[in-house]
Design a protein around this motif. Sequence first.
Motif, PDB file in Angstrom:
ATOM      1  N   ALA A   8      30.814  37.471 -43.922  1.00 52.08           N
ATOM      2  CA  ALA A   8      31.567  36.436 -42.647  1.00 52.08           C
ATOM      3  C   ALA A   8      30.860  34.647 -43.139  1.00 52.08           C
ATOM      4  O   ALA A   8      29.476  34.907 -43.125  1.00 52.08           O
ATOM      5  CB  ALA A   8      30.993  37.188 -41.485  1.00 52.08           C
ATOM      6  N   ALA A   9      32.185  34.131 -43.813  1.00 48.22           N
ATOM      7  CA  ALA A   9      31.550  32.633 -44.153  1.00 48.22           C
ATOM      8  C   ALA A   9      32.648  31.966 -43.379  1.00 48.22           C
ATOM      9  O   ALA A   9      32.458  30.769 -43.807  1.00 48.22           O
ATOM     10  CB  ALA A   9      32.479  32.894 -46.161  1.00 48.22           C
ATOM     11  N   PHE A  10      32.688  31.987 -42.375  1.00 48.86           N
ATOM     12  CA  PHE A  10      33.318  30.793 -42.116  1.00 48.86           C
ATOM     13  C   PHE A  10      32.600  29.857 -41.069  1.00 48.86           C
ATOM     14  O   PHE A  10      31.503  30.651 -40.948  1.00 48.86           O
ATOM     15  CB  PHE A  10      34.581  31.135 -40.667  1.00 48.86           C
ATOM     16  N   ASN A  11      32.911  28.481 -41.775  1.00 49.75           N
ATOM     17  CA  ASN A  11      32.463  27.599 -41.586  1.00 49.75           C
ATOM     18  C   ASN A  11      30.849  27.634 -41.757  1.00 49.75           C
ATOM     19  O   ASN A  11      29.464  27.276 -40.870  1.00 49.75           O
ATOM     20  CB  ASN A  11      31.961  27.339 -39.844  1.00 49.75           C
ATOM     21  N   SER A  12      30.666  28.335 -42.839  1.00 48.00           N
ATOM     22  CA  SER A  12      29.036  28.383 -43.385  1.00 48.00           C
ATOM     23  C   SER A  12      28.271  27.409 -44.483  1.00 48.00           C
ATOM     24  O   SER A  12      27.581  27.431 -45.180  1.00 48.00           O
ATOM     25  CB  SER A  12      28.659  29.818 -43.918  1.00 48.00           C
ATOM     26  N   ALA A  13      29.201  26.147 -44.891  1.00 47.59           N
ATOM     27  CA  ALA A  13      28.959  25.308 -45.532  1.00 47.59           C
ATOM     28  C   ALA A  13      27.416  25.389 -46.225  1.00 47.59           C
ATOM     29  O   ALA A  13      26.862  25.149 -46.997  1.00 47.59           O
ATOM     30  CB  ALA A  13      29.672  23.926 -45.797  1.00 47.59           C
ATOM     31  N   GLU A  14      26.940  24.583 -44.807  1.00 50.57           N
ATOM     32  CA  GLU A  14      25.379  24.854 -44.471  1.00 50.57           C
ATOM     33  C   GLU A  14      24.487  24.762 -45.418  1.00 50.57           C
ATOM     34  O   GLU A  14      23.758  24.802 -46.277  1.00 50.57           O
ATOM     35  CB  GLU A  14      24.916  24.489 -42.744  1.00 50.57           C
ATOM     36  N   ASN A  15      24.948  26.345 -45.253  1.00 50.10           N
ATOM     37  CA  ASN A  15      23.831  27.690 -45.446  1.00 50.10           C
ATOM     38  C   ASN A  15      24.222  29.390 -46.357  1.00 50.10           C
ATOM     39  O   ASN A  15      23.566  30.064 -47.044  1.00 50.10           O
ATOM     40  CB  ASN A  15      23.386  28.707 -44.740  1.00 50.10           C
ATOM     41  N   ALA A  36      34.210  38.431 -49.546  1.00 54.45           N
ATOM     42  CA  ALA A  36      33.979  37.791 -48.441  1.00 54.45           C
ATOM     43  C   ALA A  36      35.277  37.865 -47.914  1.00 54.45           C
ATOM     44  O   ALA A  36      36.024  37.556 -48.582  1.00 54.45           O
ATOM     45  CB  ALA A  36      33.677  36.259 -49.194  1.00 54.45           C
ATOM     46  N   PHE A  37      35.102  36.772 -46.677  1.00 50.77           N
ATOM     47  CA  PHE A  37      35.851  36.599 -46.345  1.00 50.77           C
ATOM     48  C   PHE A  37      36.015  35.211 -44.944  1.00 50.77           C
ATOM     49  O   PHE A  37      34.916  35.044 -44.851  1.00 50.77           O
ATOM     50  CB  PHE A  37      37.166  37.978 -45.324  1.00 50.77           C
ATOM     51  N   HIS A  38      37.173  34.690 -45.092  1.00 51.94           N
ATOM     52  CA  HIS A  38      37.524  33.514 -43.973  1.00 51.94           C
ATOM     53  C   HIS A  38      38.516  33.176 -43.686  1.00 51.94           C
ATOM     54  O   HIS A  38      39.400  33.242 -43.491  1.00 51.94           O
ATOM     55  CB  HIS A  38      37.412  31.761 -45.099  1.00 51.94           C
ATOM     56  N   ALA A  39      38.077  33.241 -41.903  1.00 55.17           N
ATOM     57  CA  ALA A  39      39.214  33.207 -40.907  1.00 55.17           C
ATOM     58  C   ALA A  39      38.482  32.870 -39.868  1.00 55.17           C
ATOM     59  O   ALA A  39      37.222  32.614 -39.488  1.00 55.17           O
ATOM     60  CB  ALA A  39      39.427  34.386 -41.084  1.00 55.17           C
ATOM     61  N   VAL A  40      39.482  31.805 -39.399  1.00 52.67           N
ATOM     62  CA  VAL A  40      39.151  31.220 -37.858  1.00 52.67           C
ATOM     63  C   VAL A  40      39.325  32.039 -36.796  1.00 52.67           C
ATOM     64  O   VAL A  40      40.220  33.108 -37.033  1.00 52.67           O
ATOM     65  CB  VAL A  40      40.268  30.007 -37.820  1.00 52.67           C
ATOM     66  N   PHE A  41      37.784  32.724 -36.248  1.00 49.62           N
ATOM     67  CA  PHE A  41      38.510  34.012 -35.452  1.00 49.62           C
ATOM     68  C   PHE A  41      39.319  32.989 -33.753  1.00 49.62           C
ATOM     69  O   PHE A  41      39.788  31.784 -33.921  1.00 49.62           O
ATOM     70  CB  PHE A  41      37.057  34.182 -34.847  1.00 49.62           C
ATOM     71  N   ILE A  78      46.134  32.681 -40.765  1.00 50.98           N
ATOM     72  CA  ILE A  78      46.166  32.345 -39.587  1.00 50.98           C
ATOM     73  C   ILE A  78      44.667  33.047 -38.763  1.00 50.98           C
ATOM     74  O   ILE A  78      43.787  33.719 -38.621  1.00 50.98           O
ATOM     75  CB  ILE A  78      47.133  33.603 -39.221  1.00 50.98           C
ATOM     76  N   PRO A  79      44.911  32.918 -37.519  1.00 54.91           N
ATOM     77  CA  PRO A  79      43.312  33.299 -37.060  1.00 54.91           C
ATOM     78  C   PRO A  79      43.401  34.445 -36.867  1.00 54.91           C
ATOM     79  O   PRO A  79      44.366  35.412 -36.297  1.00 54.91           O
ATOM     80  CB  PRO A  79      43.763  32.608 -35.172  1.00 54.91           C
ATOM     81  N   LEU A  80      42.591  35.090 -36.670  1.00 58.01           N
ATOM     82  CA  LEU A  80      41.906  37.033 -36.588  1.00 58.01           C
ATOM     83  C   LEU A  80      40.699  37.140 -35.535  1.00 58.01           C
ATOM     84  O   LEU A  80      40.026  36.183 -34.976  1.00 58.01           O
ATOM     85  CB  LEU A  80      41.675  37.331 -38.327  1.00 58.01           C
ATOM     86  N   SER A  81      40.375  38.216 -34.733  1.00 54.49           N
ATOM     87  CA  SER A  81      39.631  38.614 -33.902  1.00 54.49           C
ATOM     88  C   SER A  81      38.581  38.673 -34.893  1.00 54.49           C
ATOM     89  O   SER A  81      38.692  38.615 -36.372  1.00 54.49           O
ATOM     90  CB  SER A  81      40.076  40.229 -33.526  1.00 54.49           C
ATOM     91  N   GLU A  82      37.251  38.308 -34.386  1.00 55.23           N
ATOM     92  CA  GLU A  82      36.446  39.040 -35.676  1.00 55.23           C
ATOM     93  C   GLU A  82      36.709  40.746 -36.100  1.00 55.23           C
ATOM     94  O   GLU A  82      36.079  40.558 -37.308  1.00 55.23           O
ATOM     95  CB  GLU A  82      34.949  38.871 -35.228  1.00 55.23           C
ATOM     96  N   ALA A  83      36.533  41.319 -35.678  1.00 54.37           N
ATOM     97  CA  ALA A  83      36.887  42.600 -36.222  1.00 54.37           C
ATOM     98  C   ALA A  83      37.548  42.705 -36.869  1.00 54.37           C
ATOM     99  O   ALA A  83      37.301  43.301 -38.335  1.00 54.37           O
ATOM    100  CB  ALA A  83      36.948  43.724 -35.072  1.00 54.37           C
ATOM    101  N   ALA A  84      39.009  42.439 -36.764  1.00 49.99           N
ATOM    102  CA  ALA A  84      40.047  42.294 -38.368  1.00 49.99           C
ATOM    103  C   ALA A  84      40.106  41.765 -38.604  1.00 49.99           C
ATOM    104  O   ALA A  84      40.133  41.783 -40.125  1.00 49.99           O
ATOM    105  CB  ALA A  84      41.066  41.574 -37.482  1.00 49.99           C
ATOM    106  N   ASN A 170      34.959  47.092 -34.739  1.00 50.32           N
ATOM    107  CA  ASN A 170      36.230  47.432 -33.971  1.00 50.32           C
ATOM    108  C   ASN A 170      35.515  46.040 -32.674  1.00 50.32           C
ATOM    109  O   ASN A 170      36.311  46.222 -32.335  1.00 50.32           O
ATOM    110  CB  ASN A 170      36.388  48.328 -33.320  1.00 50.32           C
ATOM    111  N   TRP A 171      34.243  46.233 -33.137  1.00 50.24           N
ATOM    112  CA  TRP A 171      33.746  44.534 -32.864  1.00 50.24           C
ATOM    113  C   TRP A 171      32.613  44.120 -33.814  1.00 50.24           C
ATOM    114  O   TRP A 171      32.633  44.397 -34.946  1.00 50.24           O
ATOM    115  CB  TRP A 171      33.143  44.997 -31.281  1.00 50.24           C
ATOM    116  N   ASP A 172      31.375  42.731 -33.306  1.00 50.99           N
ATOM    117  CA  ASP A 172      31.233  42.202 -33.567  1.00 50.99           C
ATOM    118  C   ASP A 172      30.442  42.839 -34.655  1.00 50.99           C
ATOM    119  O   ASP A 172      29.995  42.910 -36.171  1.00 50.99           O
ATOM    120  CB  ASP A 172      29.826  40.822 -33.536  1.00 50.99           C
ATOM    121  N   ASN A 173      29.150  43.869 -34.886  1.00 50.55           N
ATOM    122  CA  ASN A 173      28.646  44.635 -35.107  1.00 50.55           C
ATOM    123  C   ASN A 173      28.480  46.144 -34.706  1.00 50.55           C
ATOM    124  O   ASN A 173      27.626  46.478 -35.201  1.00 50.55           O
ATOM    125  CB  ASN A 173      27.021  44.689 -34.600  1.00 50.55           C
ATOM    126  N   ASP A 174      30.252  46.286 -34.541  1.00 50.72           N
ATOM    127  CA  ASP A 174      30.338  47.973 -34.200  1.00 50.72           C
ATOM    128  C   ASP A 174      31.455  48.279 -34.911  1.00 50.72           C
ATOM    129  O   ASP A 174      32.512  47.532 -35.251  1.00 50.72           O
ATOM    130  CB  ASP A 174      30.938  48.184 -33.164  1.00 50.72           C
TER     131      ASP A 174
END
Length: 270
Positions: A8-15, A36-41, A78-84, A170-174
């Motif tokens: 999960a890579a969105f907004n991760s340039a710092e680390n 890797a994926f990059h998507a705006v939730f 396009i914006p996606l849900s975190e699960a998608a 189907n959710w962040d960590n599920d």
Amino acid sequence: MKIGLVIAAFNSAENIERAIESFLALKNDCNLVLSAFHAVFEEYSSFGVSAGSDIETIEILKTLKNENKLNYLNISEIPLSEAAARTLALEPLLKENVDYVWILDAQDEIYTKNEIKNIIDYIKKNQDVSVFKICFQNHVIEENTVLKEAFIPNRIWKVKNPPFILKSFNWDNDCVYQNGEQLASDKFFRSKTIPQNQVFVKHLSWVGSKERLISKINYQNLHFGEKVGGFGCGYRWNYGEDKLEFNPNYFASVKQQIPETKILVSCIEN
């Protein structure tokens, strides 16, 4: 054993380069496939954040892909849900017939090579387990300040649990498993926490730039608040003192004490 890494890579340039460094070093020896994926939730999008605002991360990801360090890269416009979004990176790994799927949040999870090896060894010794939880040491407010209690989320899923097979997040960590038309939550399968004395991973959950932290607070207030009827974020930005702090209103609402912290004297990575 073949392991697929969902990054999960969105907004991760710092680390991000720190986050994947150890995985890249072990990619061949440990038979890792990196997706890797990059998507705006959707929650970020609702307060004006666009994919175009994170060009730095996108450029790092494209470079990593061009250098063949990433096997797969999906960038959503396009914006996606975190699960998608997570499922977007999961799908090519399932086609690769990986045995396990491991999620890595490149914003804040920093594994050492020894930790990765210990985790893989533990999986090999526990092949009857379907979901592995990992103990994280949460760094908050300052990088040398950590919560006394570990953060222990799901992080690794066995793909095949006959007659079920891993289908999607189907959710962040599920995750969800599928058998024909029948779907089953990962909660119905055996899970196990990898002992903290074997693996205790650095998690830069609430340290970093002011911009990133405020954006994360806004996201969590929607994702864990308005969206699900919850209480939002356990942190807030103190604009008067220009610093991050615990949100006492949140902890009062959930009837919990504000977490205890401690200062790390030193941090040795292997």
